[in-house]
Write an enzyme that holds these catalytic residues in place. Structure first.
Site, PDB file in Angstrom:
ATOM      1  N   SER A 125       0.815  -1.222   0.000  1.00  0.00           N
ATOM      2  CA  SER A 125       0.000   0.000   0.000  1.00  0.00           C
ATOM      3  C   SER A 125       0.844   1.265   0.000  1.00  0.00           C
ATOM      4  O   SER A 125       1.874   1.346   0.669  1.00  0.00           O
ATOM      5  CB  SER A 125      -0.888   0.010   1.237  1.00  0.00           C
ATOM      6  OG  SER A 125      -1.482   1.277   1.398  1.00  0.00           O
ATOM      7  N   GLU A 127       0.097   3.753   1.526  1.00  0.00           N
ATOM      8  CA  GLU A 127       0.050   4.319   2.881  1.00  0.00           C
ATOM      9  C   GLU A 127       1.402   4.171   3.575  1.00  0.00           C
ATOM     10  O   GLU A 127       1.715   4.922   4.492  1.00  0.00           O
ATOM     11  CB  GLU A 127      -1.038   3.622   3.702  1.00  0.00           C
ATOM     12  CG  GLU A 127      -2.453   3.925   3.243  1.00  0.00           C
ATOM     13  CD  GLU A 127      -2.920   5.335   3.592  1.00  0.00           C
ATOM     14  OE1 GLU A 127      -2.577   5.817   4.680  1.00  0.00           O
ATOM     15  OE2 GLU A 127      -3.612   5.952   2.767  1.00  0.00           O
ATOM     16  N   TYR A 149      -2.489   0.554  10.084  1.00  0.00           N
ATOM     17  CA  TYR A 149      -2.614  -0.144   8.789  1.00  0.00           C
ATOM     18  C   TYR A 149      -1.309  -0.039   8.012  1.00  0.00           C
ATOM     19  O   TYR A 149      -0.790  -1.032   7.492  1.00  0.00           O
ATOM     20  CB  TYR A 149      -3.759   0.495   7.999  1.00  0.00           C
ATOM     21  CG  TYR A 149      -3.872   0.039   6.556  1.00  0.00           C
ATOM     22  CD1 TYR A 149      -4.521  -1.137   6.221  1.00  0.00           C
ATOM     23  CD2 TYR A 149      -3.333   0.812   5.524  1.00  0.00           C
ATOM     24  CE1 TYR A 149      -4.632  -1.550   4.894  1.00  0.00           C
ATOM     25  CE2 TYR A 149      -3.447   0.409   4.194  1.00  0.00           C
ATOM     26  CZ  TYR A 149      -4.095  -0.767   3.883  1.00  0.00           C
ATOM     27  OH  TYR A 149      -4.201  -1.168   2.574  1.00  0.00           O
TER      28      TYR A 149
HETATM   29  P1  NDP Z   1     -11.536  -5.176   0.669  1.00  0.00           P
HETATM   30  O1  NDP Z   1     -11.679  -4.680   2.069  1.00  0.00           O
HETATM   31  O2  NDP Z   1     -12.637  -4.876  -0.296  1.00  0.00           O
HETATM   32  O3  NDP Z   1     -11.318  -6.757   0.685  1.00  0.00           O
HETATM   33  C1  NDP Z   1     -10.406  -7.366   1.530  1.00  0.00           C
HETATM   34  C2  NDP Z   1     -10.916  -8.753   1.923  1.00  0.00           C
HETATM   35  O4  NDP Z   1     -10.111  -9.216   3.003  1.00  0.00           O
HETATM   36  C3  NDP Z   1     -12.341  -8.756   2.433  1.00  0.00           C
HETATM   37  O5  NDP Z   1     -13.259  -9.047   1.419  1.00  0.00           O
HETATM   38  C4  NDP Z   1     -12.360  -9.813   3.520  1.00  0.00           C
HETATM   39  O6  NDP Z   1     -12.795 -11.070   3.061  1.00  0.00           O
HETATM   40  C5  NDP Z   1     -10.921  -9.930   3.923  1.00  0.00           C
HETATM   41  N1  NDP Z   1     -10.764  -9.351   5.275  1.00  0.00           N
HETATM   42  C6  NDP Z   1     -11.365  -8.276   5.797  1.00  0.00           C
HETATM   43  N2  NDP Z   1     -10.979  -8.068   7.061  1.00  0.00           N
HETATM   44  C7  NDP Z   1     -10.107  -9.047   7.332  1.00  0.00           C
HETATM   45  C8  NDP Z   1      -9.373  -9.396   8.476  1.00  0.00           C
HETATM   46  N3  NDP Z   1      -9.461  -8.697   9.599  1.00  0.00           N
HETATM   47  N4  NDP Z   1      -8.574 -10.471   8.404  1.00  0.00           N
HETATM   48  C9  NDP Z   1      -8.481 -11.187   7.255  1.00  0.00           C
HETATM   49  N5  NDP Z   1      -9.170 -10.910   6.135  1.00  0.00           N
HETATM   50  C10 NDP Z   1      -9.968  -9.853   6.189  1.00  0.00           C
HETATM   51  O7  NDP Z   1     -10.149  -4.619   0.119  1.00  0.00           O
HETATM   52  P2  NDP Z   1      -9.733  -4.222  -1.396  1.00  0.00           P
HETATM   53  O8  NDP Z   1     -10.236  -5.249  -2.317  1.00  0.00           O
HETATM   54  O9  NDP Z   1     -10.069  -2.802  -1.610  1.00  0.00           O
HETATM   55  O10 NDP Z   1      -8.142  -4.299  -1.307  1.00  0.00           O
HETATM   56  C11 NDP Z   1      -7.450  -5.534  -1.502  1.00  0.00           C
HETATM   57  C12 NDP Z   1      -6.105  -5.461  -0.819  1.00  0.00           C
HETATM   58  O11 NDP Z   1      -5.369  -4.364  -1.351  1.00  0.00           O
HETATM   59  C13 NDP Z   1      -6.174  -5.231   0.683  1.00  0.00           C
HETATM   60  O12 NDP Z   1      -5.119  -5.927   1.290  1.00  0.00           O
HETATM   61  C14 NDP Z   1      -5.949  -3.737   0.826  1.00  0.00           C
HETATM   62  O13 NDP Z   1      -5.408  -3.411   2.078  1.00  0.00           O
HETATM   63  C15 NDP Z   1      -4.978  -3.485  -0.306  1.00  0.00           C
HETATM   64  N6  NDP Z   1      -4.985  -2.138  -0.862  1.00  0.00           N
HETATM   65  C16 NDP Z   1      -6.150  -1.594  -1.325  1.00  0.00           C
HETATM   66  C17 NDP Z   1      -6.149  -0.325  -1.876  1.00  0.00           C
HETATM   67  C18 NDP Z   1      -7.403   0.276  -2.428  1.00  0.00           C
HETATM   68  O14 NDP Z   1      -7.390   1.474  -2.754  1.00  0.00           O
HETATM   69  N7  NDP Z   1      -8.472  -0.479  -2.599  1.00  0.00           N
HETATM   70  C19 NDP Z   1      -4.916   0.472  -1.955  1.00  0.00           C
HETATM   71  C20 NDP Z   1      -3.737  -0.233  -1.500  1.00  0.00           C
HETATM   72  C21 NDP Z   1      -3.795  -1.474  -0.967  1.00  0.00           C
HETATM   73  P3  NDP Z   1     -13.734 -12.044   3.974  1.00  0.00           P
HETATM   74  O15 NDP Z   1     -14.607 -11.167   4.812  1.00  0.00           O
HETATM   75  O16 NDP Z   1     -14.508 -12.797   2.926  1.00  0.00           O
HETATM   76  O17 NDP Z   1     -12.812 -12.883   4.770  1.00  0.00           O
END
Ligand code: NDP
Length: 319
Positions: A125, A127, A149
């Protein structure tokens, strides 16, 4: 036929990546913390719910990770699962750190333990950079994380780099700047802006309450960012890449664009809410994605006005 395992397939990026890999002829398996309970609404919205296999996997539980890897036998793993909200990470720092840093470590260890020839993409990220100021961040810019994060994502980034160097794993981190789409949940400010502006345009008397709107970010279009993830794993050498549009705008510009799209002036509807300010925030996030263009042939086609317009149009169509 190649098999891809997408950890966190229920999220925004997971759904778009699954769609992309299916189009490329992959067998796609995705994980959720509880595949029986998750609705996989994003997969249904894209019309691909029935084309992917689904497994339960908790990244912080090594046994669960190992079991899924042994069963699915993936050629490529995309680690997108995480507590992904910067704001929420201030209230859930331990869950955030463990889901990201311990989770990534368990994946790396499981790949090493099985000895299988598996390529790993890890969701890094922007961030991690903290405030970039006017200097655009590239792959050599030092990390100065300003949230739990970002601390967790920084740890996971170095875990991936270390396993690549120490054990020769084909493991890459994409240092992605913000990317949006109609699949973004409403707890993220961009979707909150879009949905509230659309409701107001339809006659709702509400106001839009926001925290600091002077913050500057690089906003792109999620469906094309997942192509960069795929390209990283097709390259000859594993490496890390900054993925962004290269154009930085203020959150206020995002707000203004959204209200303009629905025919309104944002200044008539937006109020500041001090409780939405973060304990520490990033004033400016600026990116230099030149390496991705040079080495992967990847370049963002859509900039902020396109992203806002496509999100508003999707909302108006009820997507
Ligand atoms: P989302 O939050 O939409 O999806 C992440 C998935 O991770 C969720 O659907 C969930 O699946 C699972 N999740 C949520 N909380 C937890 C937890 N506490 N422990 C384990 N799994 C968890 O994220 P994005 O699709 O937007 O992003 C994908 C990845 O990219 C993430 O790692 C995010 O941090 C990173 N990222 C995103 C950016 C953006 O702008 N979107 C920018 C930079 C990085 P379930 O509930 O089915 O288990």
């Amino acid at each position: 036929m190649k098999t891809a395992l997408i950890c966190g397939i229920s999220g925004q990026d997971g759904a778009y990546l699954a769609e992309l890999l299916l189009k490329k002829g992959y067998s796609v398996c995705g994980t959720s913390r509880d595949a029986q309970m998750s609705s996989f609404q994003n997969l249904s919205r894209l019309g691909i719910r029935e084309q992917v296999k689904l497994e339960s996997m908790i990244l912080t539980d090594f046994r669960s990770v190992l079991q899924v890897l042994t069963k699915v036998k993936p050629d490529e793993i995309y680690n997108l699962a995480a507590q992904s909200s910067v704001g929420l990470s201030f209230n859930q720092p331990v869950e955030t750190l463990e889901s990201i840093a311990t989770g990534t470590l368990n994946l790396l260890e499981a790949i090493r333990f099985t000895g299988a020839d598996i390529k790993l993409y890890n969701a890094g990220s922007s961030e991690c950079f903290g405030n970039t100021g006017e200097l655009a961040a590239d792959e050599n810019t030092p990390f100065r994380p300003r949230s739990p994060y970002a601390v967790a994502k920084s740890a996971a980034f170095w875990e991936v780099a270390n396993y690549r160097e120490a054990y020769g794993l084909f493991a890459c981190s994409g240092i992605l700047f913000n990317h949006e789409s109609p699949l973004r949940p409403e707890r993220f400010v961009t979707q909150k802006i879009i949905t509230t502006a659309c409701r107001i345009a339809q006659g709702s008397a509400e106001k839009l309450y926001l925290g600091e709107i002077s913050v500057r970010r690089d906003w792109g279009w999620a469906p094309e960012y997942v192509e960069a993830m795929y390209k990283m794993l097709q390259h000859d050498e594993p490496d890390d890449y900054v993925i962004a549009t290269g154009k930085t705008s203020a959150l206020q510009d995002f707000v203004a664009e959204a209200f303009t799209c629905v025919g309104l002036n944002w200044e008539d509807y937006v109020e500041t809410d001090q409780t939405l300010y973060r304990p520490t925030d990033i004033a400016v996030g600026r990116a230099n994605p030149a390496k991705a263009q040079e080495k992967l042939g990847w370049q963002a086609q859509y900039k902020l006005p396109d992203v806002v317009r496509m999100m508003v149009e999707a909302r108006q169509k009820g997507f």
